[in-house]
Scaffold this motif. Sequence first.
Motif, PDB file in Angstrom:
ATOM      1  N   VAL A 120      12.419 -25.238  -5.423  1.00  0.00           N
ATOM      2  CA  VAL A 120      11.257 -24.647  -6.098  1.00  0.00           C
ATOM      3  C   VAL A 120      11.363 -23.134  -5.935  1.00  0.00           C
ATOM      4  O   VAL A 120      11.234 -22.619  -4.832  1.00  0.00           O
ATOM      5  CB  VAL A 120       9.941 -25.147  -5.466  1.00  0.00           C
ATOM      6  CG1 VAL A 120       8.748 -24.480  -6.138  1.00  0.00           C
ATOM      7  CG2 VAL A 120       9.830 -26.668  -5.571  1.00  0.00           C
ATOM      8  N   MET A 129       4.822 -29.969 -14.131  1.00  0.00           N
ATOM      9  CA  MET A 129       4.174 -29.428 -15.337  1.00  0.00           C
ATOM     10  C   MET A 129       5.054 -28.350 -15.959  1.00  0.00           C
ATOM     11  O   MET A 129       5.037 -28.127 -17.167  1.00  0.00           O
ATOM     12  CB  MET A 129       2.818 -28.799 -14.979  1.00  0.00           C
ATOM     13  CG  MET A 129       2.942 -27.626 -14.007  1.00  0.00           C
ATOM     14  SD  MET A 129       1.411 -26.742 -13.675  1.00  0.00           S
ATOM     15  CE  MET A 129       1.550 -25.317 -14.748  1.00  0.00           C
ATOM     16  N   GLU A 130       5.859 -27.702 -15.100  1.00  0.00           N
ATOM     17  CA  GLU A 130       6.716 -26.610 -15.544  1.00  0.00           C
ATOM     18  C   GLU A 130       7.782 -27.067 -16.546  1.00  0.00           C
ATOM     19  O   GLU A 130       8.352 -26.243 -17.254  1.00  0.00           O
ATOM     20  CB  GLU A 130       7.402 -25.987 -14.340  1.00  0.00           C
ATOM     21  CG  GLU A 130       6.474 -25.238 -13.428  1.00  0.00           C
ATOM     22  CD  GLU A 130       6.374 -23.803 -13.821  1.00  0.00           C
ATOM     23  OE1 GLU A 130       7.361 -23.059 -13.738  1.00  0.00           O
ATOM     24  OE2 GLU A 130       5.294 -23.412 -14.246  1.00  0.00           O
ATOM     25  N   TYR A 152      13.900 -22.121 -12.964  1.00  0.00           N
ATOM     26  CA  TYR A 152      13.246 -23.294 -12.376  1.00  0.00           C
ATOM     27  C   TYR A 152      12.654 -24.217 -13.442  1.00  0.00           C
ATOM     28  O   TYR A 152      13.005 -25.408 -13.491  1.00  0.00           O
ATOM     29  CB  TYR A 152      12.195 -22.870 -11.333  1.00  0.00           C
ATOM     30  CG  TYR A 152      11.381 -24.053 -10.825  1.00  0.00           C
ATOM     31  CD1 TYR A 152      11.935 -24.981  -9.945  1.00  0.00           C
ATOM     32  CD2 TYR A 152      10.069 -24.268 -11.259  1.00  0.00           C
ATOM     33  CE1 TYR A 152      11.211 -26.081  -9.499  1.00  0.00           C
ATOM     34  CE2 TYR A 152       9.342 -25.368 -10.824  1.00  0.00           C
ATOM     35  CZ  TYR A 152       9.913 -26.271  -9.943  1.00  0.00           C
ATOM     36  OH  TYR A 152       9.191 -27.367  -9.516  1.00  0.00           O
ATOM     37  N   GLY A 206       0.113 -27.881 -10.050  1.00  0.00           N
ATOM     38  CA  GLY A 206       0.278 -27.200  -8.757  1.00  0.00           C
ATOM     39  C   GLY A 206      -0.236 -28.095  -7.625  1.00  0.00           C
ATOM     40  O   GLY A 206      -1.417 -28.431  -7.578  1.00  0.00           O
ATOM     41  N   PHE A 228      -1.596 -17.397   1.712  1.00  0.00           N
ATOM     42  CA  PHE A 228      -2.788 -16.693   1.201  1.00  0.00           C
ATOM     43  C   PHE A 228      -3.815 -16.543   2.326  1.00  0.00           C
ATOM     44  O   PHE A 228      -4.452 -15.501   2.458  1.00  0.00           O
ATOM     45  CB  PHE A 228      -3.419 -17.465   0.028  1.00  0.00           C
ATOM     46  CG  PHE A 228      -2.752 -17.161  -1.298  1.00  0.00           C
ATOM     47  CD1 PHE A 228      -2.893 -15.915  -1.890  1.00  0.00           C
ATOM     48  CD2 PHE A 228      -1.986 -18.114  -1.954  1.00  0.00           C
ATOM     49  CE1 PHE A 228      -2.288 -15.620  -3.109  1.00  0.00           C
ATOM     50  CE2 PHE A 228      -1.374 -17.829  -3.169  1.00  0.00           C
ATOM     51  CZ  PHE A 228      -1.522 -16.584  -3.742  1.00  0.00           C
ATOM     52  N   ALA A 231      -7.614 -11.211  -8.875  1.00  0.00           N
ATOM     53  CA  ALA A 231      -6.665 -10.640  -9.836  1.00  0.00           C
ATOM     54  C   ALA A 231      -6.688 -11.375 -11.173  1.00  0.00           C
ATOM     55  O   ALA A 231      -6.260 -10.830 -12.189  1.00  0.00           O
ATOM     56  CB  ALA A 231      -5.255 -10.699  -9.241  1.00  0.00           C
ATOM     57  N   HIS A 255      -6.265 -23.502 -14.066  1.00  0.00           N
ATOM     58  CA  HIS A 255      -4.923 -23.880 -13.618  1.00  0.00           C
ATOM     59  C   HIS A 255      -4.982 -25.249 -12.949  1.00  0.00           C
ATOM     60  O   HIS A 255      -5.754 -25.448 -12.010  1.00  0.00           O
ATOM     61  CB  HIS A 255      -4.382 -22.825 -12.643  1.00  0.00           C
ATOM     62  CG  HIS A 255      -2.954 -23.048 -12.268  1.00  0.00           C
ATOM     63  ND1 HIS A 255      -1.911 -22.673 -13.090  1.00  0.00           N
ATOM     64  CD2 HIS A 255      -2.392 -23.639 -11.213  1.00  0.00           C
ATOM     65  CE1 HIS A 255      -0.770 -23.018 -12.528  1.00  0.00           C
ATOM     66  NE2 HIS A 255      -1.034 -23.608 -11.385  1.00  0.00           N
ATOM     67  N   TYR A 261      -6.601 -20.328 -10.569  1.00  0.00           N
ATOM     68  CA  TYR A 261      -5.773 -20.502  -9.364  1.00  0.00           C
ATOM     69  C   TYR A 261      -6.492 -19.963  -8.133  1.00  0.00           C
ATOM     70  O   TYR A 261      -6.553 -20.616  -7.094  1.00  0.00           O
ATOM     71  CB  TYR A 261      -4.429 -19.782  -9.574  1.00  0.00           C
ATOM     72  CG  TYR A 261      -3.434 -20.064  -8.490  1.00  0.00           C
ATOM     73  CD1 TYR A 261      -2.677 -21.235  -8.508  1.00  0.00           C
ATOM     74  CD2 TYR A 261      -3.252 -19.182  -7.434  1.00  0.00           C
ATOM     75  CE1 TYR A 261      -1.767 -21.518  -7.501  1.00  0.00           C
ATOM     76  CE2 TYR A 261      -2.346 -19.454  -6.423  1.00  0.00           C
ATOM     77  CZ  TYR A 261      -1.603 -20.624  -6.464  1.00  0.00           C
ATOM     78  OH  TYR A 261      -0.703 -20.901  -5.453  1.00  0.00           O
ATOM     79  N   LEU A 308       5.541 -11.945  -4.435  1.00  0.00           N
ATOM     80  CA  LEU A 308       4.815 -13.088  -4.995  1.00  0.00           C
ATOM     81  C   LEU A 308       4.548 -12.903  -6.492  1.00  0.00           C
ATOM     82  O   LEU A 308       4.568 -13.831  -7.290  1.00  0.00           O
ATOM     83  CB  LEU A 308       3.479 -13.191  -4.246  1.00  0.00           C
ATOM     84  CG  LEU A 308       2.638 -14.422  -4.466  1.00  0.00           C
ATOM     85  CD1 LEU A 308       3.309 -15.621  -3.821  1.00  0.00           C
ATOM     86  CD2 LEU A 308       1.251 -14.214  -3.888  1.00  0.00           C
ATOM     87  N   THR A 327       5.239 -15.208 -12.609  1.00  0.00           N
ATOM     88  CA  THR A 327       4.098 -15.781 -11.859  1.00  0.00           C
ATOM     89  C   THR A 327       2.783 -15.241 -12.414  1.00  0.00           C
ATOM     90  O   THR A 327       1.760 -15.932 -12.377  1.00  0.00           O
ATOM     91  CB  THR A 327       4.201 -15.530 -10.337  1.00  0.00           C
ATOM     92  OG1 THR A 327       4.272 -14.124 -10.089  1.00  0.00           O
ATOM     93  CG2 THR A 327       5.389 -16.229  -9.729  1.00  0.00           C
ATOM     94  N   LEU A 363       2.182 -17.417 -15.349  1.00  0.00           N
ATOM     95  CA  LEU A 363       1.773 -18.756 -14.881  1.00  0.00           C
ATOM     96  C   LEU A 363       0.314 -18.780 -14.450  1.00  0.00           C
ATOM     97  O   LEU A 363      -0.420 -19.715 -14.744  1.00  0.00           O
ATOM     98  CB  LEU A 363       2.617 -19.131 -13.660  1.00  0.00           C
ATOM     99  CG  LEU A 363       3.822 -20.010 -13.871  1.00  0.00           C
ATOM    100  CD1 LEU A 363       4.602 -20.146 -12.570  1.00  0.00           C
ATOM    101  CD2 LEU A 363       3.380 -21.386 -14.326  1.00  0.00           C
TER     102      LEU A 363
HETATM  103  C1  LIG Z   1      -1.071 -12.999  -6.836  1.00  0.00           C
HETATM  104  C2  LIG Z   1      -1.897 -13.828  -7.730  1.00  0.00           C
HETATM  105  C3  LIG Z   1      -3.330 -13.662  -7.359  1.00  0.00           C
HETATM  106  C4  LIG Z   1      -1.585 -15.254  -7.754  1.00  0.00           C
HETATM  107  C5  LIG Z   1      -0.128 -15.624  -7.882  1.00  0.00           C
HETATM  108  C6  LIG Z   1      -0.099 -17.087  -7.843  1.00  0.00           C
HETATM  109  C7  LIG Z   1       1.285 -17.705  -8.053  1.00  0.00           C
HETATM  110  C8  LIG Z   1       2.140 -17.454  -6.844  1.00  0.00           C
HETATM  111  C9  LIG Z   1       1.108 -19.179  -8.353  1.00  0.00           C
HETATM  112  C10 LIG Z   1       0.303 -19.344  -9.654  1.00  0.00           C
HETATM  113  C11 LIG Z   1       0.768 -20.625 -10.310  1.00  0.00           C
HETATM  114  C12 LIG Z   1       1.688 -21.244  -9.289  1.00  0.00           C
HETATM  115  C13 LIG Z   1       2.719 -22.263  -9.796  1.00  0.00           C
HETATM  116  C14 LIG Z   1       2.063 -23.405 -10.546  1.00  0.00           C
HETATM  117  O1  LIG Z   1       1.078 -24.035  -9.747  1.00  0.00           O
HETATM  118  C15 LIG Z   1       3.040 -24.411 -11.045  1.00  0.00           C
HETATM  119  C16 LIG Z   1       4.159 -24.742 -10.150  1.00  0.00           C
HETATM  120  C17 LIG Z   1       4.806 -25.906 -10.388  1.00  0.00           C
HETATM  121  C18 LIG Z   1       5.963 -26.270  -9.690  1.00  0.00           C
HETATM  122  O2  LIG Z   1       6.647 -27.208 -10.065  1.00  0.00           O
HETATM  123  C19 LIG Z   1       6.394 -25.479  -8.510  1.00  0.00           C
HETATM  124  C20 LIG Z   1       5.366 -24.505  -8.022  1.00  0.00           C
HETATM  125  C21 LIG Z   1       4.672 -23.768  -9.158  1.00  0.00           C
HETATM  126  C22 LIG Z   1       5.759 -22.959  -9.881  1.00  0.00           C
HETATM  127  C23 LIG Z   1       3.553 -22.837  -8.618  1.00  0.00           C
HETATM  128  C24 LIG Z   1       4.130 -21.675  -7.771  1.00  0.00           C
HETATM  129  C25 LIG Z   1       3.099 -20.611  -7.395  1.00  0.00           C
HETATM  130  C26 LIG Z   1       2.354 -20.048  -8.601  1.00  0.00           C
HETATM  131  C27 LIG Z   1       3.332 -19.303  -9.478  1.00  0.00           C
END
Ligand SMILES: CC(C)CCC[C@@H](C)[C@H]1CC[C@H]2[C@@H]3[C@H](O)CC4=CC(=O)CC[C@]4(C)[C@H]3CC[C@]12C
Length: 392
Positions: A98, A138-139, A167, A201, A213, A227, A234, A276, A326, A331, A334
């Motif tokens: 991941v 879901m990705e 990924y 997630g 976090f 943010a 999500h 999220y 991060l 991201t 996402l």
């Molecule tokens: C800094 C910001 C306030 C928040 C950043 C959050 C991100 C790190 C995460 C937001 C969405 C997440 C991903 C999502 O839940 C889907 C995922 C599916 C997977 O198969 C693996 C993990 C992930 C990619 C997950 C990873 C963290 C986030 C990108």
Amino acid sequence: MHVCGTPQLDMTDGGRDLVYLVTGGCGFLGEHVVRLLLEQEPRLRELRVFDLHLGSWLEALNSGPVQVTPIQGDVTRSEDVVAAVAGADVVLHIAGLVDVWGLVDPEVIYRVNVKGTQNVIEACVQTGTRFLVYTSSMEAVGPNSKGHPFYRGNEDTHYEVVHTQPYPRSKAQAERLVIEANGRKVRGGLPLVTCSLRPTGIYGEGHQLMLDFYRGAQRTGGWLFRAIPPSVEHGRVYAGNVAWMHVLAARELGSRATTMGGQVYFCYDNSPYKSYEDFNMEILGPCGIRILGTRPLLPYFLLFLLATLNAFLQWLLRPLVVYTPLFNPYTLALSTTTFTVQTDKAQKHFGYQPIYDWEDCRDRTVSWIKSRKRCPAPLPHGQEPKVGDPGL
Ligand SMILES: CC(C)CCC[C@@H](C)[C@H]1CC[C@H]2[C@@H]3[C@H](O)CC4=CC(=O)CC[C@]4(C)[C@H]3CC[C@]12C
Ligand SMILES: NC(=O)C1=CN([C@@H]2O[C@H](COP(=O)(O)OP(=O)(O)OC[C@H]3O[C@@H](n4cnc5c(N)ncnc54)[C@H](O)[C@@H]3O)[C@@H](O)[C@H]2O)C=CC1
């Protein structure tokens, strides 16, 4: 434990006769699956736990009626996989890399997630194992780079996506391999039956990012800074429920092969639809963390600039150091694109109902985060203590 809707198990066939293999069984989700299988699968005789890195917690599992066999191995090595699969009735292929932060070389992600999955399929065919459940994501579907919302979609929702990131691309490719393999003749002439589960997630005990976090907020006096607009939904799902979906899917593939074979299922439960950050606050709030702002503190274009700057720094520093903040353009996309699922396909096809209700999922995760406060000296190699470790 509050268990809702646990189906009665069929014990009429004379007891323990099945051998299961769980790849990635020592990871975050894998550990939940391993523990739940031992609790909820009465036909299990042997549980093989295959992982690149075995956890010491496995040792404590061998006191029960099921033989737990730890197997240290690499899914990219076909000989490791064939040896582990031989004689197994069911394979739950959870192992994967991941990475949405550019930590791992894209070629390695491909090798582990795609070639590794191909190795698992070929091992099933070669050794005569008939049932394969794959952990997709879901990705594999999205979100896409255009920021199109996937609002409470299901397995049939049309969604345009071109994968540019290693990924999600790897998860989509591996899922396709698994689905296409359904019906292939395995050794002995019977057909392989496969299905693919797509968690959103995942959160729960052992969720390292949630802990990060929490610790980050502790360093800023207990505050997180908003943010993401709270209106962006999500999808999140509790690890115990994802694990239960795996246990059930594996159990039912045999008797419902025509319905389930070659199908994909989103993983869902009753976790609330939120952004999220707001979802994280459901867990971190009871741990004493607060969030500043009802709207994002920075405008989107500044966030985008920051994310782009991070990507540029990552590229610039690459020869010297692997810089993996991060926050990067992917991201950001996402976390700012709505992606939630609403479906009952798993219920219809194999009787899935969440085994933990939302309050239970939340409370278990909160307790786990709180228990980290009492965490003693760090473990070697920066490892975190595992879900069932004594004293936590
Ligand atoms: C800094 C910001 C306030 C928040 C950043 C959050 C991100 C790190 C995460 C937001 C969405 C997440 C991903 C999502 O839940 C889907 C995922 C599916 C997977 O198969 C693996 C993990 C992930 C990619 C997950 C990873 C963290 C986030 C990108
Ligand atoms: N964490 C999440 O939110 C989501 C995860 N997923 C999928 O769920 C699966 C499990 O993810 P997590 O438990 O979160 O990750 P994780 O990193 O905690 O677990 C993955 C496990 O696979 C093992 N592994 C990695 N490479 C391997 C190799 N070459 N050979 C053998 N084992 C190897 C790791 O050692 C680890 O124990 C992955 O396939 C991932 O894509 C899907 C959706 C969401």
